[in-house]
Design a protein around this motif. Structure first.
Motif, PDB file in Angstrom:
ATOM      1  N   ARG A   9       0.839  -1.197   0.000  1.00 50.27           N
ATOM      2  CA  ARG A   9       0.000   0.000   0.000  1.00 50.27           C
ATOM      3  C   ARG A   9       0.873   1.245   0.000  1.00 50.27           C
ATOM      4  O   ARG A   9       1.900   1.309   0.688  1.00 50.27           O
ATOM      5  N   SER A  10       0.472   2.231  -0.777  1.00 49.45           N
ATOM      6  CA  SER A  10       1.216   3.484  -0.842  1.00 49.45           C
ATOM      7  C   SER A  10       0.283   4.665  -0.667  1.00 49.45           C
ATOM      8  O   SER A  10      -0.827   4.684  -1.207  1.00 49.45           O
ATOM      9  N   GLY A  11       0.770   5.660   0.077  1.00 51.10           N
ATOM     10  CA  GLY A  11       0.068   6.928   0.168  1.00 51.10           C
ATOM     11  C   GLY A  11       0.485   7.849  -0.952  1.00 51.10           C
ATOM     12  O   GLY A  11       1.159   7.449  -1.912  1.00 51.10           O
ATOM     13  N   PRO A  12       0.070   9.115  -0.880  1.00 52.14           N
ATOM     14  CA  PRO A  12       0.419  10.080  -1.931  1.00 52.14           C
ATOM     15  C   PRO A  12       1.930  10.251  -2.069  1.00 52.14           C
ATOM     16  O   PRO A  12       2.684  10.094  -1.110  1.00 52.14           O
ATOM     17  N   GLY A  13       2.341  10.587  -3.282  1.00 47.25           N
ATOM     18  CA  GLY A  13       3.753  10.802  -3.559  1.00 47.25           C
ATOM     19  C   GLY A  13       4.179  10.027  -4.784  1.00 47.25           C
ATOM     20  O   GLY A  13       3.369   9.424  -5.492  1.00 47.25           O
ATOM     21  N   GLU A  14       5.476  10.053  -5.034  1.00 49.09           N
ATOM     22  CA  GLU A  14       6.014   9.422  -6.236  1.00 49.09           C
ATOM     23  C   GLU A  14       6.350   7.958  -5.993  1.00 49.09           C
ATOM     24  O   GLU A  14       7.038   7.613  -5.023  1.00 49.09           O
ATOM     25  N   LEU A  15       5.889   7.084  -6.880  1.00 54.53           N
ATOM     26  CA  LEU A  15       6.286   5.684  -6.910  1.00 54.53           C
ATOM     27  C   LEU A  15       7.331   5.517  -8.001  1.00 54.53           C
ATOM     28  O   LEU A  15       7.160   6.023  -9.116  1.00 54.53           O
ATOM     29  N   VAL A  16       8.416   4.808  -7.686  1.00 53.07           N
ATOM     30  CA  VAL A  16       9.479   4.572  -8.671  1.00 53.07           C
ATOM     31  C   VAL A  16       9.869   3.099  -8.615  1.00 53.07           C
ATOM     32  O   VAL A  16      10.319   2.613  -7.569  1.00 53.07           O
ATOM     33  N   ALA A  17       9.683   2.393  -9.713  1.00 51.30           N
ATOM     34  CA  ALA A  17      10.152   1.016  -9.835  1.00 51.30           C
ATOM     35  C   ALA A  17      11.481   1.025 -10.576  1.00 51.30           C
ATOM     36  O   ALA A  17      11.571   1.567 -11.679  1.00 51.30           O
ATOM     37  N   THR A  18      12.505   0.433  -9.964  1.00 53.20           N
ATOM     38  CA  THR A  18      13.837   0.405 -10.550  1.00 53.20           C
ATOM     39  C   THR A  18      14.282  -1.036 -10.754  1.00 53.20           C
ATOM     40  O   THR A  18      14.276  -1.829  -9.804  1.00 53.20           O
ATOM     41  N   PHE A  19      14.637  -1.370 -11.986  1.00 56.36           N
ATOM     42  CA  PHE A  19      15.279  -2.643 -12.312  1.00 56.36           C
ATOM     43  C   PHE A  19      16.736  -2.291 -12.608  1.00 56.36           C
ATOM     44  O   PHE A  19      17.036  -1.713 -13.664  1.00 56.36           O
ATOM     45  N   GLU A  20      17.620  -2.615 -11.681  1.00 60.01           N
ATOM     46  CA  GLU A  20      18.991  -2.130 -11.739  1.00 60.01           C
ATOM     47  C   GLU A  20      19.675  -2.536 -13.044  1.00 60.01           C
ATOM     48  O   GLU A  20      19.686  -3.703 -13.425  1.00 60.01           O
ATOM     49  N   GLY A  21      20.242  -1.528 -13.732  1.00 55.95           N
ATOM     50  CA  GLY A  21      20.923  -1.772 -14.988  1.00 55.95           C
ATOM     51  C   GLY A  21      20.008  -1.859 -16.190  1.00 55.95           C
ATOM     52  O   GLY A  21      20.485  -1.959 -17.330  1.00 55.95           O
ATOM     53  N   ILE A  22      18.692  -1.823 -15.962  1.00 57.98           N
ATOM     54  CA  ILE A  22      17.725  -1.963 -17.045  1.00 57.98           C
ATOM     55  C   ILE A  22      16.951  -0.670 -17.259  1.00 57.98           C
ATOM     56  O   ILE A  22      16.782  -0.204 -18.380  1.00 57.98           O
ATOM     57  N   GLY A  23      16.481  -0.074 -16.155  1.00 59.28           N
ATOM     58  CA  GLY A  23      15.735   1.168 -16.272  1.00 59.28           C
ATOM     59  C   GLY A  23      14.795   1.356 -15.098  1.00 59.28           C
ATOM     60  O   GLY A  23      14.828   0.615 -14.107  1.00 59.28           O
ATOM     61  N   ARG A  24      13.963   2.362 -15.205  1.00 55.28           N
ATOM     62  CA  ARG A  24      13.019   2.685 -14.138  1.00 55.28           C
ATOM     63  C   ARG A  24      11.758   3.261 -14.759  1.00 55.28           C
ATOM     64  O   ARG A  24      11.740   3.711 -15.899  1.00 55.28           O
ATOM     65  N   VAL A  25      10.684   3.239 -13.967  1.00 54.50           N
ATOM     66  CA  VAL A  25       9.413   3.801 -14.391  1.00 54.50           C
ATOM     67  C   VAL A  25       8.772   4.409 -13.153  1.00 54.50           C
ATOM     68  O   VAL A  25       8.988   3.928 -12.028  1.00 54.50           O
ATOM     69  N   SER A  26       8.003   5.489 -13.327  1.00 56.20           N
ATOM     70  CA  SER A  26       7.486   6.191 -12.157  1.00 56.20           C
ATOM     71  C   SER A  26       6.097   6.734 -12.410  1.00 56.20           C
ATOM     72  O   SER A  26       5.635   6.851 -13.555  1.00 56.20           O
ATOM     73  N   CYS A  27       5.424   7.080 -11.328  1.00 56.36           N
ATOM     74  CA  CYS A  27       4.137   7.782 -11.383  1.00 56.36           C
ATOM     75  C   CYS A  27       3.946   8.503 -10.068  1.00 56.36           C
ATOM     76  O   CYS A  27       4.680   8.276  -9.102  1.00 56.36           O
ATOM     77  N   LYS A  28       2.966   9.388 -10.016  1.00 58.03           N
ATOM     78  CA  LYS A  28       2.688  10.141  -8.797  1.00 58.03           C
ATOM     79  C   LYS A  28       1.240   9.908  -8.379  1.00 58.03           C
ATOM     80  O   LYS A  28       0.316  10.062  -9.197  1.00 58.03           O
ATOM     81  N   LEU A  29       1.050   9.546  -7.119  1.00 59.44           N
ATOM     82  CA  LEU A  29      -0.270   9.344  -6.556  1.00 59.44           C
ATOM     83  C   LEU A  29      -0.680  10.555  -5.749  1.00 59.44           C
ATOM     84  O   LEU A  29       0.145  11.179  -5.085  1.00 59.44           O
ATOM     85  N   ALA A  30      -1.965  10.881  -5.818  1.00 61.22           N
ATOM     86  CA  ALA A  30      -2.523  11.939  -4.982  1.00 61.22           C
ATOM     87  C   ALA A  30      -3.358  11.299  -3.865  1.00 61.22           C
ATOM     88  O   ALA A  30      -3.298  10.093  -3.657  1.00 61.22           O
ATOM     89  N   GLU A  31      -4.123  12.104  -3.150  1.00 57.90           N
ATOM     90  CA  GLU A  31      -4.935  11.584  -2.066  1.00 57.90           C
ATOM     91  C   GLU A  31      -5.973  10.600  -2.595  1.00 57.90           C
ATOM     92  O   GLU A  31      -6.625  10.857  -3.605  1.00 57.90           O
ATOM     93  N   PRO A  32      -6.141   9.440  -1.931  1.00 55.07           N
ATOM     94  CA  PRO A  32      -7.133   8.472  -2.381  1.00 55.07           C
ATOM     95  C   PRO A  32      -8.548   8.897  -1.983  1.00 55.07           C
ATOM     96  O   PRO A  32      -8.739   9.888  -1.277  1.00 55.07           O
ATOM     97  N   ARG A  33      -9.516   8.115  -2.431  1.00 54.54           N
ATOM     98  CA  ARG A  33     -10.880   8.316  -1.977  1.00 54.54           C
ATOM     99  C   ARG A  33     -10.967   8.011  -0.492  1.00 54.54           C
ATOM    100  O   ARG A  33     -10.282   7.139   0.017  1.00 54.54           O
ATOM    101  N   ALA A  34     -11.840   8.734   0.190  1.00 53.78           N
ATOM    102  CA  ALA A  34     -11.998   8.497   1.624  1.00 53.78           C
ATOM    103  C   ALA A  34     -12.639   7.142   1.865  1.00 53.78           C
ATOM    104  O   ALA A  34     -13.476   6.691   1.099  1.00 53.78           O
TER     105      ALA A  34
END
Length: 252
Positions: free
Chosen positions: A227-252
């Motif tokens: 589970r993740s709260g608001p902020g940036e998520l970054v998936a890193t595969f070392e030596g291969i690359g990375r991908v990211s997104c930003k989450l905001a506040e979820p539904r209550a």
């Protein structure tokens, strides 16, 4: 409202649900209901999500095969996407590998057959998001009806399929919105993407469907779903690359 109406409404933001009034008794019934949900949503199927794609994950879930759901056109977004507030209920991040097909698959194929038909692979973050208030309580069949809890799939750039073996072996981590780091699963607990798509080729063929050229197929998580709260998520595969997104506040 029927159960189909209720789950569709929850997917569109009018949830969460305590559960279905008439939950499916097994996975066969669940997939029949899932097709009704897909049809009711009316979006184009542009890919597939598979979960529980390793023997350990299947044993933990009490099943003997991966679970499958369509990825709809509104679910797949590009690297560095910022999601709006109230997009998700209880978002969980997962670092994944997506196979993109260059050719259609109309019959069951082997892992080598998948490799021959693949345009390449992409690093990805799946944002899993149950539409149930208590996901563990509802059981696997009801989760299947909920499109396997897929909220969104964030995909990185297309990479040559020749690099897939290195991506599978790479050290993996997922940074959550609060900055904490989730380390990758052990090698024997990580999925084999080509074998997963080979399973999917059998699954769809048995149901009278096929895999379209250009389909995005996400093949299971390489990090523990977290589970993740608001902020940036970054998936890193070392030596291969990375991908990211930003989450905001979820539904209550």
């Amino acid at each position: 409202m029927t159960d189909i109406d209720r789950i569709v409404a929850a997917i569109r933001g009018e949830g969460p649900l305590a559960g279905l009034d008439n939950p499916p008794k097994d996975v066969a019934a669940a997939y029949a209901l899932q097709e009704e949900v897909r049809d009711a949503l009316g979006e184009l199927v542009i890919g597939w999500k598979l979960a529980q794609t390793t023997p350990g994950a299947q044993k933990a879930a009490g099943i003997d095969a991966p679970t499958v759901a369509p990825l709809l056109s509104g679910m797949i977004v590009q690297d560095d996407t910022t999601f709006p507030e109230r997009k998700f209920y209880k978002p969980e991040g997962e670092a994944e590998i997506v196979i993109e097909l260059g050719d259609e698959i109309r019959e069951p194929v082997s892992a080598d057959g998948v490799r021959e038909r693949a345009a390449g692979f992409r690093l990805a973050i799946e944002v899993a998001d149950t539409r149930y208030a208590d996901k563990p309580a509802v059981g696997v069949p009801s989760i299947i009806v909920d499109l396997n809890s897929c909220g969104a799939l964030v995909i990185g750039e297309l990479q040559p399929i020749a690099g897939l073996a290195d991506a599978r072996r790479a050290a993996v981590s997922l940074k959550l919105g609060d900055g904490s780091i989730v380390e990758g699963l052990p090698a024997d607990a990580r999925p084999d993407p080509l074998a997963v798509v080979a399973f999917l080729s059998r699954f769809v063929t048995e149901r009278g469907h096929h895999l379209e050229s250009g389909s995005f197929i996400t093949t299971g998580t390489h990090t523990p779903p977290t589970r993740s709260g608001p902020g940036e998520l970054v998936a890193t595969f070392e030596g291969i690359g990375r991908v990211s997104c930003k989450l905001a506040e979820p539904r209550a």
